[in-house]
Design an enzyme around this catalytic site. Sequence first.
Site, PDB file in Angstrom:
ATOM      1  N   GLY A 103       1.700   4.894  -1.093  1.00 44.77           N
ATOM      2  CA  GLY A 103       3.101   5.235  -0.842  1.00 44.77           C
ATOM      3  C   GLY A 103       3.482   6.584  -1.397  1.00 44.77           C
ATOM      4  N   VAL A 104       2.945   6.937  -2.565  1.00 41.75           N
ATOM      5  CA  VAL A 104       3.301   8.223  -3.170  1.00 41.75           C
ATOM      6  C   VAL A 104       2.809   9.389  -2.308  1.00 41.75           C
ATOM      7  CG1 VAL A 104       3.450   7.381  -5.529  1.00 41.75           C
ATOM      8  CG2 VAL A 104       1.234   8.103  -4.633  1.00 41.75           C
ATOM      9  N   ILE A 132      -5.385   1.450   2.779  1.00 40.87           N
ATOM     10  CA  ILE A 132      -3.935   1.634   2.904  1.00 40.87           C
ATOM     11  C   ILE A 132      -3.563   2.981   2.296  1.00 40.87           C
ATOM     12  CG2 ILE A 132      -1.676   0.775   2.183  1.00 40.87           C
ATOM     13  CD1 ILE A 132      -2.846  -2.015   2.115  1.00 40.87           C
ATOM     14  N   GLU A 179       4.804  12.382  -0.552  1.00 44.68           N
ATOM     15  CA  GLU A 179       4.342  13.770  -0.684  1.00 44.68           C
ATOM     16  C   GLU A 179       4.237  14.437   0.684  1.00 44.68           C
ATOM     17  OE1 GLU A 179       2.826  17.420  -1.802  1.00 44.68           O
ATOM     18  OE2 GLU A 179       3.830  15.910  -3.036  1.00 44.68           O
ATOM     19  N   HIS A 200      -8.410   3.305  -2.547  1.00 45.90           N
ATOM     20  CA  HIS A 200      -7.103   2.680  -2.256  1.00 45.90           C
ATOM     21  C   HIS A 200      -7.081   2.146  -0.839  1.00 45.90           C
ATOM     22  CE1 HIS A 200      -2.695   2.207  -1.893  1.00 45.90           C
ATOM     23  NE2 HIS A 200      -2.662   2.297  -3.202  1.00 45.90           N
TER      24      HIS A 200
END
Length: 218
Positions: free
Chosen positions: A130-131, A127, A135, A121
Amino acid sequence: MEPTAMARSPCSAVSLASLPSARLVPGRLAIRPRAGLALSNPAAARRLVARCAAGDKAEAETPIEKSFRPFPSVMDINQIRDILPHRFPFLLVDRVIDYKPGEYAVAIKNVTINDNFFPGHFPERPIMPGVLMVEAMAQVGGIVMLQPEVGGSRENFFFAGIDKVRFRKPVIAGDTLIMRMTLIKLQKRFGIAKMEGKAYVGGDLVCEGEFLMATGSE
């Protein structure tokens, strides 16, 4: 230097170019008194300007590696591991830099190219997902939630809901993610907490949202 400190400093009020003069004569500098600047003669003015210039030069010559202050350490990684149940590769909090029992916690995550999610990723543009930002913020919230000051029992905690999450800017390898989680409402009877979360990189807001979490055991 803080703006207020600059305003109080005589260096911010005087320079050779900006000193008001009643009369300029070759080799002399006649000064009209200015509010907040107590100088009785031109020689004193020149000495002050020279001192300020020397200070500016010293600041300019400070190496960049010495110009950043270290983050404070309210909780180190071992203390964090005593509170959170997460372990590699899913412990996403490196240090707590500010903490007020029962109210909020501020922590950092050093984002490095060695993080295990970067190979996928993305291979050509690392990058942080976002998840995983969400978290990491939730784990900071867990540090607030699982403390005795808010009735926590140091058991596991779970997401009960996430709302109004927005990603403002990408977080890349080399960034330091600074996360603040603030307790908005706590229902001790049910072990449910509502929190507001904000994450920053270099002062820029990169992620924000509202978190609903619940304590419990497996």
